[in-house]
Scaffold this motif. Structure first.
Motif, PDB file in Angstrom:
ATOM      1  N   ILE A 223      52.255 -18.111-116.089  1.00 31.79           N
ATOM      2  CA  ILE A 223      53.277 -18.291-114.959  1.00 31.79           C
ATOM      3  C   ILE A 223      54.654 -18.489-115.350  1.00 31.79           C
ATOM      4  CG2 ILE A 223      52.716 -20.579-114.758  1.00 31.79           C
ATOM      5  CD1 ILE A 223      53.600 -18.142-111.821  1.00 31.79           C
ATOM      6  N   ARG A 224      54.737 -19.204-116.400  1.00 32.75           N
ATOM      7  CA  ARG A 224      56.168 -19.562-116.717  1.00 32.75           C
ATOM      8  C   ARG A 224      56.640 -18.198-117.498  1.00 32.75           C
ATOM      9  NH1 ARG A 224      60.598 -21.873-115.666  1.00 32.75           N
ATOM     10  NH2 ARG A 224      61.675 -20.213-116.398  1.00 32.75           N
ATOM     11  N   ASP A 225      56.069 -17.269-117.914  1.00 31.47           N
ATOM     12  CA  ASP A 225      56.308 -15.888-118.256  1.00 31.47           C
ATOM     13  C   ASP A 225      56.740 -15.082-117.288  1.00 31.47           C
ATOM     14  OD1 ASP A 225      55.551 -16.255-121.153  1.00 31.47           O
ATOM     15  OD2 ASP A 225      53.542 -16.062-120.682  1.00 31.47           O
TER      16      ASP A 225
ATOM     17  N   TYR B   6      60.319 -13.179-116.328  1.00 28.06           N
ATOM     18  CA  TYR B   6      60.418 -11.773-116.480  1.00 28.06           C
ATOM     19  C   TYR B   6      61.127 -11.563-115.117  1.00 28.06           C
ATOM     20  CZ  TYR B   6      56.454 -11.523-119.526  1.00 28.06           C
ATOM     21  OH  TYR B   6      55.551 -11.604-120.566  1.00 28.06           O
ATOM     22  N   LEU B   7      60.729 -12.371-114.004  1.00 25.04           N
ATOM     23  CA  LEU B   7      61.771 -12.149-112.811  1.00 25.04           C
ATOM     24  C   LEU B   7      63.169 -12.610-112.881  1.00 25.04           C
ATOM     25  CD1 LEU B   7      59.087 -13.658-110.250  1.00 25.04           C
ATOM     26  CD2 LEU B   7      59.799 -11.377-110.303  1.00 25.04           C
ATOM     27  N   GLU B   8      63.328 -13.638-113.495  1.00 26.14           N
ATOM     28  CA  GLU B   8      64.896 -14.181-113.642  1.00 26.14           C
ATOM     29  C   GLU B   8      65.334 -13.070-114.483  1.00 26.14           C
ATOM     30  OE1 GLU B   8      64.295 -18.873-113.215  1.00 26.14           O
ATOM     31  OE2 GLU B   8      64.164 -18.068-115.243  1.00 26.14           O
TER      32      GLU B   8
ATOM     33  N   PHE C   5      61.906  -5.318-114.544  1.00 27.59           N
ATOM     34  CA  PHE C   5      60.570  -6.317-114.574  1.00 27.59           C
ATOM     35  C   PHE C   5      59.568  -5.787-115.299  1.00 27.59           C
ATOM     36  CE2 PHE C   5      56.474  -7.916-112.975  1.00 27.59           C
ATOM     37  CZ  PHE C   5      56.855  -9.025-112.949  1.00 27.59           C
ATOM     38  N   ILE C   6      59.171  -4.361-115.218  1.00 32.71           N
ATOM     39  CA  ILE C   6      57.890  -3.934-115.728  1.00 32.71           C
ATOM     40  C   ILE C   6      58.064  -3.709-117.414  1.00 32.71           C
ATOM     41  CG2 ILE C   6      56.431  -1.734-116.202  1.00 32.71           C
ATOM     42  CD1 ILE C   6      57.008  -1.439-112.926  1.00 32.71           C
TER      43      ILE C   6
ATOM     44  N   PRO D  28      53.938  -7.349-121.258  1.00 26.71           N
ATOM     45  CA  PRO D  28      53.349  -6.808-122.813  1.00 26.71           C
ATOM     46  C   PRO D  28      52.460  -5.831-122.776  1.00 26.71           C
ATOM     47  CG  PRO D  28      52.310  -9.142-121.998  1.00 26.71           C
ATOM     48  CD  PRO D  28      53.707  -8.573-121.047  1.00 26.71           C
ATOM     49  N   ASN D  29      52.332  -5.209-123.635  1.00 28.97           N
ATOM     50  CA  ASN D  29      51.403  -4.090-123.881  1.00 28.97           C
ATOM     51  C   ASN D  29      50.007  -4.590-124.206  1.00 28.97           C
ATOM     52  OD1 ASN D  29      52.866  -1.534-123.092  1.00 28.97           O
ATOM     53  ND2 ASN D  29      54.083  -2.002-125.067  1.00 28.97           N
TER      54      ASN D  29
END
Length: 206
Positions: free
Chosen positions: A98-100, A104-106, A199-200, A204-205
């Motif tokens: 969730i922290r990730d 990512y959003l920010e 975002f995308i 991670p892959n």
């Protein structure tokens, strides 16, 4: 699962509760093969209160509806001219925390604003994105069965007055801003493309 396996939906202008219910229906019905989705939407004027939101952060009664939600955070305002990006992602499958996702959003907003030569930043103790101590983007999430609901709200070109009727995100005296203060020409399609790509591209892959 490759990053490209994300469905992006442009939903236009919708009432908040209709979208809220649709998010929960999607999450309830999804299975291990369901592709993750990003929903881009604007809402008719509404105050939304987080699941631990304190009623005293609504400073005055108005004719704007107040809706209780299950997202994190305190009260905020949604209205026309604000870009909402909801992320409906299976975090377990993507092996991210969730922290990730918050980062990512920010970062997706910070990078989008950077494209327009606007310097923005996040705060470790107050989720969202800020410019010169003013908030331009709020975010809140809910996790259900390892999947995210809700997302971010980026102020683009909107009437900021309703934010005066609340303590935005629970912070008394917090001033809100929007992109219109910094750039003359607003291209909503370009902003949406930047937001989703930024975002995308961080995912991670796996």
């Amino acid at each position: 699962m490759p990053n490209k396996d994300v469905v992006i939906k442009q939903l236009g202008m919708l009432p908040y509760l209709k979208t809220y219910q649709a998010m929960h229906d999607f999450t309830k019905l999804r299975d291990a093969q369901t592709l993750d989705e990003i929903w881009l939407v604007e809402h008719l004027p509404v105050f939304t209160q987080g699941k631990v939101g304190k009623p005293e952060h609504l400073l005055t009664t108005t004719d704007i509806q107040v809706v209780q939600t299950d997202r994190g955070g305190q009260i905020t305002y949604h209205g026309p001219g604000q870009q909402i990006m909801y992320i409906l992602f299976d975090l377990k499958r993507r092996k991210i925390g969730i922290r990730d996702v918050v980062s990512y959003l920010e970062n997706s907003v910070i990078q989008t604003l950077q494209h327009y030569d606007i310097t923005a930043y996040s705060k470790s103790d107050a989720p969202g994105v800020y410019i010169n101590q003013q908030k331009i983007c709020s975010l809140g999430l809910h996790i259900k069965h390892g999947c995210t609901l809700h997302g971010l709200a980026l102020n683009i070109d909107m009437d900021l007055t309703p934010f005066n009727y609340i303590n935005p995100c629970g912070y008394a005296g917090l001033k809100m801003t929007h992109m219109k203060h910094y750039i003359a020409q607003i291209d909503r399609q370009e902003i949406n493309q930047l937001l989703t790509d930024n975002f995308i591209n961080q995912l991670p892959n796996n």
